[in-house]
Scaffold this active site. Sequence first.
Site, PDB file in Angstrom:
ATOM      1  N   LEU A 201       0.812  -1.207   0.000  1.00 65.33           N
ATOM      2  CA  LEU A 201       0.000   0.000   0.000  1.00 65.33           C
ATOM      3  C   LEU A 201       0.849   1.262   0.000  1.00 65.33           C
ATOM      4  CD1 LEU A 201      -2.848  -1.045   2.458  1.00 65.33           C
ATOM      5  CD2 LEU A 201      -2.973  -0.807  -0.020  1.00 65.33           C
ATOM      6  N   GLY A 202       2.153   1.116   0.261  1.00 66.45           N
ATOM      7  CA  GLY A 202       3.047   2.263   0.210  1.00 66.45           C
ATOM      8  C   GLY A 202       3.792   2.394  -1.099  1.00 66.45           C
ATOM      9  N   HIS A 261      -0.950  -8.745  -0.142  1.00 69.39           N
ATOM     10  CA  HIS A 261      -0.473  -7.798  -1.152  1.00 69.39           C
ATOM     11  C   HIS A 261      -1.403  -7.699  -2.360  1.00 69.39           C
ATOM     12  CE1 HIS A 261       2.977  -7.733   1.309  1.00 69.39           C
ATOM     13  NE2 HIS A 261       3.683  -8.664   0.723  1.00 69.39           N
TER      14      HIS A 261
END
Length: 513
Positions: A201-202, A261
Amino acid sequence: MPRERSLSGTIPSMETSHEVLTDNTIIIVLGASGDLAKKKTFPALFALFRQDFLPRRVQIVGYARTKMDHDEFLKRATSYIKNADAPEIADKLEKFKAILSYASGSYDEGESFDKLNKHLAEIESGYQTKESHRLFYLALPPSVFIPVAKNLKEHCYSKGGVNRIIVEKPFGKDLDSSRELLGALKQYWSEEETFRIDHYLGKEMVKNILVLRFANIALGAAWDKNSVSSVQITFKEPFGTEGRGGYFDEFGIVRDVMQNHLLQVLSILTMERPVSFAAEDIRDEKVKVLRSIPPIERSDVLLGQYVSANGKPGYLDDDTVPPNSTCPTFAACTLWIHNPRWEGVPFIMKAGKALNEAKVEVRIQFKDVTQGIFKDIARNEFVIRIQPNEAVYLKCNTKIPGLYTRAIPAEMDFTYKKRFSDAYIPEAYEALILDALRGDHSNFVRHDELDVAWKIFTPLLHWIEGKQGPSPKPVPYAYGSRGPKELDAFIAKYGYKRNNDAYFWPVTNVAAL
């Protein structure tokens, strides 16, 4: 903390109602002697420090069971910082070392955390105000999450400021264990204080999906079942377990990559437009779309396990892997979203180790053009390459220059290294640690989001692990191959059409940039 510039035409920073930690903050890295801390956490903290994104007068404290002196800790904490000898980095690195300190102790004894708290209090005594904040980063295995969370709350919780805790995955092994873990953590830390990291998410390209979808009406108009034939989300690693098979065999490729993920990527790809960029509005929409996905059917699954080839050992050749293990090192799973936007569109996740390349990408294939003047023409594909060589490209048909009318596939290419040649693309952990300091939960996993994710994958995991009868035997595939030979037929049954002209996007041309 530096204020981000607001450029015309860009989206604003994510909104947060929580306090931004700008002063008098200590970042405590628990598990400071481990690989995650050395390879990811400390390099990310240095990158933020170098760019002046950390709070003023910040201090960073490492904590682990390993006994070592200050110099040894500094050596470990900075061992994975790139180009450390470069003049423009060396000076900043020395200043970074000056804010580092270390304490050792156990993870389950209150006395050890009392000593840690004493060390933190000594640092805070130098602050000019009584207000002091603590950000605890758990770079630890899940087996010690609960005792560490408990001891931090009972012995190291700041009474005069903001406290936050960052927890790394995996968050359990299935639905029941996840609920048990979440329930135990909630006894000590509130949802507002808790930041559950899924580092995907980063990633820059994952964060870009929101902009691509909702800031471009041309893309949004085609983002549904009326135009999309299938979607593939692919994760490929070119190496095997390399002596770490004992750990991998406990989790497998589905739990290690897909349930977290790839499912996070899918939720951002498919959610409805949030009413704002506030964290809870975004996470509400992600949860809604995930609730529309039923558990994965066995008929929608292909499992594989790599065998020796090209001079490389097979999975079962790894001495740390149990003999005759049926743990899959490759999986392809098809998910279905039962809502008005996506009904009938297959979402195919593929993940595997010991494959032919390193790659993470999303491939959206659109439907055939209306038959008539064009026949047997290649389908349009919209591809988001998450790593390496971040890019977005649209595979479309165009006329070959000349006196004849013949269409061939070509690409509209938005490769980051070409378009943003001087831009710095941060590592995922840099972005997420900064988000935690800002109190922005947008890119962290909420408790109900995690719960529904496990509902989708738990029946599949129990089947693989033999909890619902005999474990399925994965099909073999050669080390260094594209995966099982059955993969093409598996994907084709969901309507995916491979281009007859053997078209390949020329990604290699960015290597020299």
